[in-house]
Design a protein around this motif. Structure first.
Motif, PDB file in Angstrom:
ATOM      1  N   ASP A  46       0.621  -1.155  -0.204  1.00 27.26           N
ATOM      2  CA  ASP A  46      -0.004   0.309   0.077  1.00 27.26           C
ATOM      3  C   ASP A  46       1.384   1.870   0.090  1.00 27.26           C
ATOM      4  N   PRO A  47       1.125   1.874  -0.952  1.00 24.72           N
ATOM      5  CA  PRO A  47       1.785   3.563  -1.152  1.00 24.72           C
ATOM      6  C   PRO A  47       1.602   4.391   0.006  1.00 24.72           C
ATOM      7  N   VAL A  48       0.415   4.481  -0.001  1.00 21.91           N
ATOM      8  CA  VAL A  48      -0.427   5.789   0.707  1.00 21.91           C
ATOM      9  C   VAL A  48      -0.408   5.186   1.781  1.00 21.91           C
ATOM     10  N   ARG A  49      -0.279   3.954   2.694  1.00 21.07           N
ATOM     11  CA  ARG A  49       0.340   3.762   4.479  1.00 21.07           C
ATOM     12  C   ARG A  49       2.354   3.694   4.372  1.00 21.07           C
ATOM     13  N   ASP A  50       2.475   2.900   3.323  1.00 19.97           N
ATOM     14  CA  ASP A  50       3.742   2.195   2.902  1.00 19.97           C
ATOM     15  C   ASP A  50       4.189   1.407   4.398  1.00 19.97           C
ATOM     16  N   ARG A  51       2.796   0.066   3.898  1.00 20.35           N
ATOM     17  CA  ARG A  51       3.081  -0.978   4.287  1.00 20.35           C
ATOM     18  C   ARG A  51       2.527  -2.101   3.432  1.00 20.35           C
ATOM     19  N   ILE A  52       2.903  -3.287   3.560  1.00 21.54           N
ATOM     20  CA  ILE A  52       1.880  -3.943   3.202  1.00 21.54           C
ATOM     21  C   ILE A  52       0.591  -4.725   3.778  1.00 21.54           C
ATOM     22  N   ILE A  53      -0.183  -4.942   3.448  1.00 24.00           N
ATOM     23  CA  ILE A  53      -1.262  -5.269   3.465  1.00 24.00           C
ATOM     24  C   ILE A  53      -2.228  -5.909   3.121  1.00 24.00           C
ATOM     25  N   LEU A  54      -3.463  -6.919   3.451  1.00 21.76           N
ATOM     26  CA  LEU A  54      -3.715  -7.715   3.491  1.00 21.76           C
ATOM     27  C   LEU A  54      -5.405  -7.520   2.860  1.00 21.76           C
ATOM     28  N   LEU A  55      -5.248  -7.921   1.085  1.00 13.68           N
ATOM     29  CA  LEU A  55      -6.798  -7.403   1.126  1.00 13.68           C
ATOM     30  C   LEU A  55      -7.325  -8.194   1.081  1.00 13.68           C
ATOM     31  N   ALA A  56      -9.058  -8.221   1.407  1.00 18.41           N
ATOM     32  CA  ALA A  56      -9.698  -9.035   1.212  1.00 18.41           C
ATOM     33  C   ALA A  56     -11.171  -8.304   0.412  1.00 18.41           C
TER      34      ALA A  56
END
Length: 96
Positions: free
Chosen positions: A24-34
């Motif tokens: 996620d470029p906004v959060r600058d983190r890897i996120i889990l999308l469901a």
């Protein structure tokens, strides 16, 4: 976990259909999308999620993470089993 069946250490978890890890470029983190949700996992949960390919057993995940972090393998396996059980309950992970 009270009343919740823990997965067998030989189970091979994988992300459920429609669930994926993304940067996620906004959060600058890897996120889990469901479907209809976005989840920010803590670093240890993220390490487990990255290993959920359907090819690696819970026992192998535990051995790898225990070695990488210098932790007790039995404790790591129990924590992974609890996390995977919760993710299965939430339909984010399936067991192979």
């Amino acid at each position: 976990m009270n009343g919740v069946e823990l997965p067998d250490p030989s189970a091979r978890p994988r992300l459920a259909r429609g669930v994926r890890l993304r940067q996620d470029p906004v959060r600058d983190r890897i996120i889990l999308l469901a479907p209809e949700s976005v989840i920010e996992a803590n670093p240890s949960a993220l390490a487990v999620l990255k290993a959920c390919t359907g090819e690696v057993t819970i026992a192998a995940m535990a051995a790898d993470l225990a070695g990488r972090f210098g932790a007790d393998p039995a404790r790591v396996e129990a924590d992974i089993q609890a996390l995977i059980a919760d993710l299965v309950r939430r339909r984010l992970v399936v067991l192979a």
